[in-house]
Design an enzyme around this catalytic site. Structure first.
Site, PDB file in Angstrom:
ATOM      1  N   LYS A  52       0.847  -1.207   0.000  1.00  0.00           N
ATOM      2  CA  LYS A  52       0.000   0.000   0.000  1.00  0.00           C
ATOM      3  C   LYS A  52       0.878   1.252   0.000  1.00  0.00           C
ATOM      4  O   LYS A  52       0.652   2.179  -0.778  1.00  0.00           O
ATOM      5  CB  LYS A  52      -0.941  -0.017   1.219  1.00  0.00           C
ATOM      6  CG  LYS A  52      -2.035  -1.074   1.106  1.00  0.00           C
ATOM      7  CD  LYS A  52      -2.829  -1.264   2.394  1.00  0.00           C
ATOM      8  CE  LYS A  52      -3.804  -2.423   2.247  1.00  0.00           C
ATOM      9  NZ  LYS A  52      -4.626  -2.690   3.429  1.00  0.00           N
ATOM     10  N   GLN A  96      -4.419  -1.767   9.652  1.00  0.00           N
ATOM     11  CA  GLN A  96      -4.399  -3.087   9.021  1.00  0.00           C
ATOM     12  C   GLN A  96      -4.981  -4.132   9.970  1.00  0.00           C
ATOM     13  O   GLN A  96      -4.615  -4.205  11.140  1.00  0.00           O
ATOM     14  CB  GLN A  96      -2.946  -3.449   8.620  1.00  0.00           C
ATOM     15  CG  GLN A  96      -2.830  -4.706   7.769  1.00  0.00           C
ATOM     16  CD  GLN A  96      -3.510  -4.573   6.397  1.00  0.00           C
ATOM     17  OE1 GLN A  96      -3.613  -3.484   5.835  1.00  0.00           O
ATOM     18  NE2 GLN A  96      -3.982  -5.678   5.861  1.00  0.00           N
ATOM     19  N   ASP A 119     -10.865   2.768   4.311  1.00  0.00           N
ATOM     20  CA  ASP A 119     -11.175   1.333   4.233  1.00  0.00           C
ATOM     21  C   ASP A 119     -12.676   1.099   4.111  1.00  0.00           C
ATOM     22  O   ASP A 119     -13.112  -0.009   3.792  1.00  0.00           O
ATOM     23  CB  ASP A 119     -10.682   0.610   5.501  1.00  0.00           C
ATOM     24  CG  ASP A 119      -9.371  -0.133   5.275  1.00  0.00           C
ATOM     25  OD1 ASP A 119      -9.134  -0.574   4.145  1.00  0.00           O
ATOM     26  OD2 ASP A 119      -8.608  -0.279   6.249  1.00  0.00           O
TER      27      ASP A 119
HETATM   28  N1  GUN Z   1      -7.011  -7.009   6.210  1.00  0.00           N
HETATM   29  C1  GUN Z   1      -7.428  -7.719   5.142  1.00  0.00           C
HETATM   30  N2  GUN Z   1      -7.973  -6.902   4.213  1.00  0.00           N
HETATM   31  C2  GUN Z   1      -7.879  -5.656   4.718  1.00  0.00           C
HETATM   32  C3  GUN Z   1      -8.268  -4.376   4.212  1.00  0.00           C
HETATM   33  O1  GUN Z   1      -8.831  -4.220   3.121  1.00  0.00           O
HETATM   34  N3  GUN Z   1      -8.007  -3.329   5.030  1.00  0.00           N
HETATM   35  C4  GUN Z   1      -7.425  -3.460   6.244  1.00  0.00           C
HETATM   36  N4  GUN Z   1      -7.224  -2.366   6.986  1.00  0.00           N
HETATM   37  N5  GUN Z   1      -7.061  -4.633   6.734  1.00  0.00           N
HETATM   38  C5  GUN Z   1      -7.292  -5.716   5.967  1.00  0.00           C
END
Ligand code: GUN
Length: 296
Positions: A52, A96, A119
């Protein structure tokens, strides 16, 4: 069979975002700025967050990575979120997931300002999504929708079957596919661990989305000839012969299903790349919404 390649599709999204940032900065505006919080050292989470951050840099966004210890107290994490909520330079915040067991995930999700919730996990964002209002769409289902758009997949009136009902993928995916939009208007069936006759239901799908997190669960006998198969699974499976000691497997048994499908996403190189594209689009959206609020 069409290979729904996430590389070309995500590149197209990223190029248009990059152009937008170039014109914003040329006009003297600041860059969109994403803050990511990573708690602990979970291998998969490390990889996702690194990707990311790298993608932000590639397209000219600013990024900040906040790393916290595996044993961090919930109050410390909440204080970090509060500081980022109140930091005018930050446009988007993500924490995350998953988080260590001493931390209440829901409390963390609700601590992020809805204005910076890139998110799309905050109940305010989810509520808006359900009502068809403009909001941040969770990155993975958003990425799937961008993939359908890139390859101009006809969805209107089709039967979409979503396997998995997680808040991150399955549920928002079902809402998006059923919504009254160009790449929506499907009749959606959502399946889960208590679904009876799963194989028969999957076999009725014109569009099959596998989002249950079980490697190679979807086999050729579960797929209708010519179906569009979207594989959301990304599981690390131990493999001593692989360089890293593991291989990434999707939820679909690719080779046998590809022989039957009309279109299919590969893993890796499919939905995972689109997820990042979705997140980047949300970050630009947050920036533009906030620039209006701040009178930039
Ligand atoms: N863990 C698995 N997928 C995601 C996501 O799209 N965002 C976040 N913050 N954590 C995740």
């Amino acid at each position: 069979m069409i290979l729904l390649d996430g590389k070309t599709a995500s590149q197209a999204v990223k190029e248009s975002l990059q152009q937008r940032v170039t014109s914003l900065t040329a006009a003297g505006h600041k860059k969109p700025h994403l803050a990511a919080i990573l708690v602990g050292t979970n291998g998969a989470s490390e990889t996702y967050v690194a990707s990311k951050v790298k993608n932000c840099e590639e397209i000219g966004f600013a990024s900040t990575l906040v790393r916290l210890d595996e044993n961090v107290a919930e109050s410390v994490l909440l204080a970090e979120i509060d500081a980022l909520n109140n930091n005018d330079d930050i446009d988007g915040i993500l924490v995350q997931l998953p988080l260590p067991k001493q931390i209440n995930e829901q409390k963390v999700i609700e601590a992020i300002s809805p204005a910076k919730d890139v998110d799309g996990f905050h109940p305010v964002s989810v509520g808006k999504l359900v009502q068809g209002l403009n909001t941040f769409i969770p990155a993975t289902p958003y990425g799937v929708m961008l993939m359908l758009e890139h390859f101009n997949i006809d969805t209107k009136g089709k039967h979409a079957v979503v396997v998995g009902r997680s808040n991150i993928v399955g549920r928002p995916m079902s809402i998006l596919l059923s919504s009254n939009t160009k790449y929506g208007n499907c009749t959606v069936t959502i399946c889960h661990s208590h679904t009876k006759n799963l194989t028969e239901i999957c076999r009725q799908a014109d569009i099959l989305v596998a989002a249950l997190g079980r490697p190679e669960f979807v086999t050729a006998d579960m797929v209708k000839e010519g179906a569009v198969v979207i594989d959301v699974g990304i599981t690390r499976v131990e493999d001593a012969t692989a360089k890293k000691g593991y291989r990434i497997k999707g939820d679909v048994a690719f080779a046998e299903v590809a022989a039957k499908a009309g279109a299919i996403t590969p893993v890796p190189g499919g939905v995972g790349l689109m997820t990042i594209a979705g997140l980047l689009k949300n970050t630009l959206q947050a920036y533009e919404n906030r620039a209006k609020i701040l009178g930039d």
